[in-house]
Design a protein around this motif. Structure first.
Motif, short mmCIF file in Angstrom:
data_model
loop_
_atom_site.label_atom_id
_atom_site.label_comp_id
_atom_site.label_asym_id
_atom_site.label_seq_id
_atom_site.Cartn_x
_atom_site.Cartn_y
_atom_site.Cartn_z
N THR A 37 0.83 -1.20 0.00
CA THR A 37 0.00 0.00 0.00
C THR A 37 0.87 1.25 0.00
O THR A 37 0.58 2.22 -0.72
CB THR A 37 -0.96 0.00 1.21
N ASN A 38 1.94 1.24 0.77
CA ASN A 38 2.85 2.38 0.81
C ASN A 38 3.45 2.63 -0.58
O ASN A 38 3.51 3.77 -1.04
CB ASN A 38 3.95 2.15 1.84
N ALA A 39 3.87 1.58 -1.25
CA ALA A 39 4.43 1.72 -2.60
C ALA A 39 3.39 2.31 -3.55
O ALA A 39 3.71 3.17 -4.39
CB ALA A 39 4.92 0.37 -3.11
N ARG A 40 2.14 1.88 -3.43
CA ARG A 40 1.08 2.41 -4.28
C ARG A 40 0.83 3.89 -3.98
O ARG A 40 0.60 4.69 -4.89
CB ARG A 40 -0.20 1.59 -4.11
N MET A 41 0.88 4.28 -2.70
CA MET A 41 0.66 5.68 -2.35
C MET A 41 1.78 6.56 -2.92
O MET A 41 1.52 7.66 -3.41
CB MET A 41 0.56 5.86 -0.83
N VAL A 42 3.01 6.07 -2.88
CA VAL A 42 4.13 6.82 -3.46
C VAL A 42 3.89 7.01 -4.96
O VAL A 42 4.05 8.11 -5.50
CB VAL A 42 5.48 6.12 -3.18
N GLU A 43 3.47 5.95 -5.62
CA GLU A 43 3.17 6.03 -7.05
C GLU A 43 2.06 7.04 -7.33
O GLU A 43 2.16 7.87 -8.23
CB GLU A 43 2.76 4.64 -7.54
N GLY A 53 7.98 16.35 -3.80
CA GLY A 53 8.85 15.29 -3.30
C GLY A 53 8.44 14.87 -1.91
O GLY A 53 7.54 15.44 -1.30
N VAL A 54 9.15 13.85 -1.40
CA VAL A 54 8.84 13.33 -0.07
C VAL A 54 10.12 12.87 0.61
O VAL A 54 11.02 12.31 -0.03
CB VAL A 54 7.80 12.18 -0.15
N ASP A 55 10.22 13.15 1.90
CA ASP A 55 11.30 12.66 2.76
C ASP A 55 10.69 11.74 3.79
O ASP A 55 9.55 11.97 4.25
CB ASP A 55 11.99 13.81 3.51
N HIS A 56 11.42 10.70 4.20
CA HIS A 56 10.93 9.78 5.23
C HIS A 56 12.10 9.34 6.10
O HIS A 56 13.20 9.10 5.61
CB HIS A 56 10.27 8.54 4.61
N GLU A 78 -5.79 17.95 -3.58
CA GLU A 78 -5.98 16.83 -4.50
C GLU A 78 -5.47 15.53 -3.87
O GLU A 78 -6.12 14.50 -3.96
CB GLU A 78 -5.28 17.08 -5.84
N TRP A 79 -4.31 15.59 -3.22
CA TRP A 79 -3.76 14.41 -2.56
C TRP A 79 -4.63 13.99 -1.37
O TRP A 79 -4.96 12.83 -1.20
CB TRP A 79 -2.33 14.65 -2.12
N ALA A 83 -9.44 9.33 -3.62
CA ALA A 83 -10.24 8.22 -3.07
C ALA A 83 -9.38 7.04 -2.64
O ALA A 83 -9.62 6.44 -1.57
CB ALA A 83 -11.27 7.76 -4.09
N GLU A 84 -8.38 6.68 -3.42
CA GLU A 84 -7.52 5.55 -3.05
C GLU A 84 -6.68 5.89 -1.82
O GLU A 84 -6.45 5.04 -0.95
CB GLU A 84 -6.63 5.19 -4.24
N HIS A 85 -6.23 7.14 -1.72
CA HIS A 85 -5.49 7.59 -0.55
C HIS A 85 -6.39 7.56 0.69
O HIS A 85 -5.98 7.12 1.76
CB HIS A 85 -4.95 9.00 -0.81
N ARG A 86 -7.64 8.01 0.54
CA ARG A 86 -8.58 7.98 1.66
C ARG A 86 -8.81 6.55 2.16
O ARG A 86 -8.89 6.31 3.36
CB ARG A 86 -9.92 8.63 1.27
N ALA A 87 -8.92 5.61 1.23
CA ALA A 87 -9.10 4.20 1.62
C ALA A 87 -7.87 3.69 2.37
O ALA A 87 -8.00 2.97 3.37
CB ALA A 87 -9.38 3.34 0.39
N ALA A 88 -6.69 4.07 1.92
CA ALA A 88 -5.45 3.67 2.61
C ALA A 88 -5.38 4.29 4.00
O ALA A 88 -4.94 3.65 4.96
CB ALA A 88 -4.24 4.06 1.78
N GLN A 89 -5.83 5.54 4.12
CA GLN A 89 -5.86 6.19 5.44
C GLN A 89 -6.75 5.41 6.40
O GLN A 89 -6.38 5.20 7.56
CB GLN A 89 -6.39 7.62 5.31
#
Length: 116
Positions: A37-43, A53-56, A78-79, A83-89
Motif C-alpha cells: 500500500t505504501n508503494a502504491r501511495m508513493v506512485e 517530493g517526499v522525505d521519510h 488533491e492528494w 479516493a484511493e489515498h482515503r481508503a489507505a488512510q
C-alpha cells in the motif's frame, strides 16, 4: 525502512512559498499489506500536479516521520481527497497505526547544502 543501497539525499529546497504535510506515526505490530500500500501511495502522489517530493525517516524506537512537499494548496487538497489515498488512510487507522499526527505548514524560507 531503507537498506541504503541507493544514495540517500533530502528533497531539494524549492522557491517558496510551498507547503509541507508532516505525517508522524507509531505503527502497530500488524503490518500485513503495508509495504504494498505504501508503494502504491508513493506512485499515486507522484502523479499529483504540484507534488514536489517526499522525505521519510524511521527511528529504531518506531517513530516514523514522512514529509511530503506540494507547490500549492490545490495540490495538497488533491492528494488529501484522492479516493484511493482515503481508503489507505482508513486501513491505516484500522490496522497499521497505533497513533499518528498530521501537520500542514506553509514553507516561507528554504535553502539546502550539498558537500561537493
Amino acid at each position: 525502512m531503507s537498506d541504503h543501497s541507493e544514495p540517500v539525499a533530502p528533497v531539494e529546497a524549492f522557491e517558496p512559498p510551498y507547503y509541507a504535510a508532516v505525517f508522524t506515526t507509531v505503527r502497530t505490530q500488524e503490518q500485513s499489506g503495508y509495504g504494498e500500500t505504501n508503494a502504491r501511495m508513493v506512485e499515486l502522489v507522484q502523479g499529483v500536479p504540484g507534488f514536489l517530493g517526499v522525505d521519510h525517516a524511521q527511528s529504531p524506537g518506531g517513530l516514523g516521520v514522512t514529509v511530503a512537499y506540494f507547490r500549492d494548496p490545490d495540490a495538497l487538497t488533491e492528494w488529501r481527497t484522492n479516493a484511493e489515498h482515503r481508503a489507505a488512510q482508513q486501513r491505516g487507522r484500522d490496522e497499521w497505526y497505533q497513533s499518528y499526527t498530521v501537520h500542514v505548514a506553509k514553507v516561507e524560507r528554504s535553502h539546502s547544502f550539498t558537500r561537493g
